[in-house]
Write an enzyme that holds these catalytic residues in place. Structure first.
Site, short mmCIF file in Angstrom:
data_model
loop_
_atom_site.label_atom_id
_atom_site.label_comp_id
_atom_site.label_asym_id
_atom_site.label_seq_id
_atom_site.Cartn_x
_atom_site.Cartn_y
_atom_site.Cartn_z
N HIS A 121 1.25 16.29 12.90
CA HIS A 121 1.61 16.83 13.98
C HIS A 121 0.36 18.14 13.18
O HIS A 121 -0.10 18.38 11.92
CB HIS A 121 2.82 17.81 13.24
N ASP A 198 5.95 15.77 5.71
CA ASP A 198 6.95 16.47 6.34
C ASP A 198 7.76 15.77 7.57
O ASP A 198 7.80 15.09 7.62
CB ASP A 198 5.67 16.15 7.73
N GLN A 201 10.52 15.72 11.65
CA GLN A 201 11.36 14.47 12.60
C GLN A 201 12.09 13.45 11.70
O GLN A 201 12.87 12.99 12.37
CB GLN A 201 10.53 13.71 13.50
N LYS A 224 15.34 22.03 14.20
CA LYS A 224 15.67 20.31 14.95
C LYS A 224 16.66 19.22 14.37
O LYS A 224 16.92 18.78 14.67
CB LYS A 224 13.82 19.77 14.69
N CYS A 361 1.25 19.91 19.96
CA CYS A 361 1.16 19.60 18.93
C CYS A 361 0.27 18.88 17.54
O CYS A 361 0.42 18.55 16.89
CB CYS A 361 2.17 20.62 17.80
#
Lengths: 406, 145
Positions: A121, A198, A201, A224, A361
Site C-alpha cells: 500500500h 504492515d 489487512q 479496519k 492506494c
C-alpha cells in the site's frame, strides 16, 4: 457463529441504498462498527471523559484507567511481551512513519538498503522512498511471482548484509496474498535487518501473535477491525523502541522541560505527544472484545467460505479478470472486460452494493498488474452468502448494461 | 432488465463519445499540454491546446479513465474547438455549475453534447470524473499566459 445475530449488532447495515437493502463489500477500506463499539465510545464521553495522566480528580483517573486498560488489551490481543511495546497512533500510516522517521533516520547510511515489495500500500512505500532520499540508502523491491505471491527464494536473494530495514504487508489489500511473515523475519534477522509488518489487512482477519511472528515492528489501524477511525497501533520490540527518538514533541511526552532542553517520558508515552486518542482507544478495546468474543479463527473461516464461494461464482461470468492467488484473504479484485471499474462500481451502487474502485492506494501494484484501476469486493464477519449472490447478480447486470444497452 | 436510474447517467450520447472519442490524440510540440490525474482513482487526462490570438485553433486529448471522464473530455474538445479562449473558460465554469447541480439546464450557451452529462450531478462520486478534462484545459490556459 450466527451471522444474523452478528448483523443485528451493526446498525449501519440495516438500510436501503437506491431502493435495495445495502450489501457492504468494502470492509478492506473500512469496517462497519458494532453497537458495542459505538456504545463504548458513547459511554466514555457520557461518563468518563477527562484528560489522562494528569488528573487528581476521579474522572481523570477513570479516563486514564480506560486508556491504559485499552493498551493492556491490545498487548494481550497481539501477544506482545510488554505493555510499553504498544504505542497508540492515528493509524497504520502514522505508525510506519514513526519507524521511518525515528529508527530510519537514526540507523541508515548511504551504504544501506531498505527492502519492500511491489504489492505494498502507498503507506508502506512512500515513508521508505522518503527515508531513502533523506539518508541516501537504496530502496529495493522483492520481485513478485506471476500469481501475486512472494517466494522465499526471492526474499533470500534480495535481502543482503547491507539491508537494514525490511517492510512488508501481512496481507495485500488488492491481491489478498498472505505473506509468510515468520519466514521473512528469520531471513531478515539472519542478515541483521529489522522487519516491519504492515498489518492493516492482517489484524482484522487473522490471529496475530507478534512474538511468534518475531517481527520487530507491527503496524495496524483500528477502523479496519470495527473500531473508530483515528486510532491505530505501532507495536515494536522494547529494545528497539527504547533506543528510538520521538518524532513528535510537546505535551504528554516529556519528563522535564527546561528553557533550552528537555527530557522524554519512558515508553510508550515518549511516542504519544499531545492529548492522546482516548475515545479511540476505548473504542479499540471494545472492538477487540467483540472480535475475540466471536473468535478470530471463526471469522477467518467464515471469510474463507465467502471468498471461495465468490471466486467460484465469479468465474461463471464470462469476460471477467480476477487478480491474485487462489489462497487468499477475504477479498476479490477484478475487472470486467471493456468496463472501467468506476462504471462497474456505479452500476453496483445503484443496486445497493458497495465495492471499491480505483487504484486502492497501490499504484506500483497496478503497474505490475498492467491496469490503471480495478474493482474490489471485500468481505468481513457480517457478510453472507446472500451478499455474494447479490454481488454476482449485480456484476451480471453491469455486464448486460454495458454490452447490450449500448 | 430495468436500468432506469442508470439511463440518466449513461446516456447513449455519452457512451458514443466513450467508445468513439472525438479529437483523440496529440498535437505538435508547440501546443500547450497539460496532464491531470484524479489521484483517488487513477484517471489521467492529457489535454493539448493550440491557441492563436486567444482563439482555440485546435484541441486534442489523450489518457485513460472511466466512461464519464473520457466521454467528457471528448465532448469538451468538440465544445471548445474554434471558440475564443474566454468563451471556453466561461463554458468550463458553467459546466462545473451544471455538475454541482447549481444549475440544471443551460440557458444561452451551446455546449453541444456536454449538456448530456447533466445526469452526473445526481452521482456525487462521479462529478470529479466529468470535470477532469475541463480542469486540465483551464490549467493549461493559465500556464500559457
Amino acid at each position: 457463529m450466527d451471522i444474523q445475530t452478528i448483523r443485528a449488532d451493526f446498525p449501519l447495515l440495516d438500510q436501503e441504498i437506491h431502493g435495495h437493502p445495502l450489501v457492504y463489500l468494502d470492509s478492506a477500506a473500512t469496517a462497519q462498527k458494532p453497537i458495542q463499539v459505538i456504545e463504548a465510545v458513547n459511554g466514555y464521553y457520557r461518563l468518563n471523559n477527562a484528560n489522562v495522566h494528569r488528573g487528581v480528580h476521579t474522572i481523570g483517573t477513570r479516563a486514564t484507567e480506560q486508556y491504559e486498560g485499552a493498551r493492556d488489551r491490545v498487548q494481550q490481543f497481539i501477544n506482545a511481551k510488554h505493555r510499553e511495546e504498544i504505542i497508540f497512533t492515528r493509524g497504520t500510516t502514522t505508525a510506519i512513519n514513526i519507524v521511518a522517521m525515528s529508527y530510519g533516520n537514526q540507523n541508515l547510511t548511504p551504504d544501506d538498503e531498505i527492502v519492500i515489495t511491489q504489492m505494498e500500500h502507498h503507506s508502506n512505500i512512500i515513508p521508505w522512498q522518503q527515508l531513502s532520499k533523506r539518508t541516501g540508502a537504496t530502496l529495493k523491491y522483492i520481485p513478485m511471482e506471476a500469481d501475486g505471491t512472494i517466494s522465499l527464494a526471492e526474499v533470500e536473494t534480495t535481502i543482503t548484509s547491507k539491508t537494514k530495514i525490511v517492510a512488508i504487508t501481512h496481507v495485500s489489500n488488492v491481491l489478498g496474498t498472505i505473506n509468510p511473515i515468520k519466514e521473512i523475519a528469520e531471513i531478515a534477522h539472519k542478515h541483521g535487518a529489522v522487519l516491519l509488518v504492515d498489518g492493516a489487512q492482517g489484524v482484522p482477519h487473522l490471529k496475530v501473535d507478534v512474538q511468534d511472528l518475531d517481527c520487530d515492528f507491527y503496524a495496524f489501524s483500528g477502523h479496519k477491525m470495527c473500531a473508530p477511525t483515528g486510532i491505530g497501533v505501532l507495536y515494536g520490540k522494547k529494545s528497539l523502541l527504547e533506543a528510538m527518538e520521538p518524532v513528535e514533541f510537546g505535551g504528554e511526552m516529556i519528563d522535564f522541560v527546561d528553557l533550552y532542553d528537555s527530557t522524554w517520558k519512558e515508553l510508550p508515552w515518549k511516542f504519544e505527544g499531545g492529548t492522546p486518542i482516548i475515545a479511540g482507544a476505548v473504542g479499540l478495546k471494545a472492538a477487540i472484545d467483540y472480535l475475540e468474543d466471536i473468535g478470530l479463527d471463526q471469522i477467518a473461516l467464515h471469510e474463507k467460505e465467502l471468498v471461495d464461494y465468490g471466486l467460484e461464482q465469479i468465474k461463471t461470468i464470462e469476460g471477467i479478470e480476477v487478480y491474485g492467488p487462489t489462497e487468499r484473504a477475504g477479498l476479490i479484485t477484478f475487472n470486467l472486460t471493456d468496463v472501467h471499474p468506476h462504471d462497474t462500481a456505479t452500476v453496483l451502487d445503484t443496486e445497493g452494493i458497495a465495492v471499491r474502485a480505483g487504484h486502492h492506494c497501490a499504484q506500483p501494484l497496478m503497474k505490475w498488474l498492467d491496469v490503471t484501476a480495478t474493482a474490489r469486493a471485500s468481505f468481513y464477519l457480517y457478510n453472507t452468502k446472500h451478499d455474494v449472490d447479490r454481488f454476482i447478480a449485480g456484476l451480471k447486470k453491469t455486464k448486460e448494461f454495458f454490452t447490450n444497452v449500448f | 432488465m430495468s436500468f432506469n436510474n442508470l439511463d440518466s447517467l449513461y446516456r447513449q450520447v455519452i457512451m458514443d463519445h466513450y467508445k468513439n472519442p472525438r479529437n483523440h490524440g496529440a498535437l505538435p510540440e508547440n501546443a500547450l499540454t497539460l496532464e491531470m490525474n484524479n489521484p483517488t482513482c487513477g484517471d489521467r487526462i492529457e489535454v493539448h491546446l493550440m491557441i492563436e490570438d486567444d482563439l482555440i485553433k485546435d484541441v486534442k486529448f489523450e489518457g485513460e479513465g472511466c466512461s464519464i471522464s473520457l466521454a467528457s473530455a471528448s465532448m469538451m474538445t468538440e465544445a471548445i474547438k474554434g471558440q475564443k479562449l474566454e468563451n471556453a473558460l466561461a463554458m468550463s465554469e458553467t459546466f462545473s455549475k451544471l455538475m454541482l447541480g447549481e444549475i440544471d439546464e443551460l440557458s444561452d450557451e451551446d455546449m453541444g453534447d456536454a449538456e448530456a452529462l447533466q445526469g452526473v450531478s445526481k452521482f456525487p462520486a462521479r462529478i470529479k470524473c466529468a470535470t477532469l478534462a475541463w480542469k486540465a484545459m483551464e490549467k493549461a490556459t493559465n500556464q500559457g499566459e
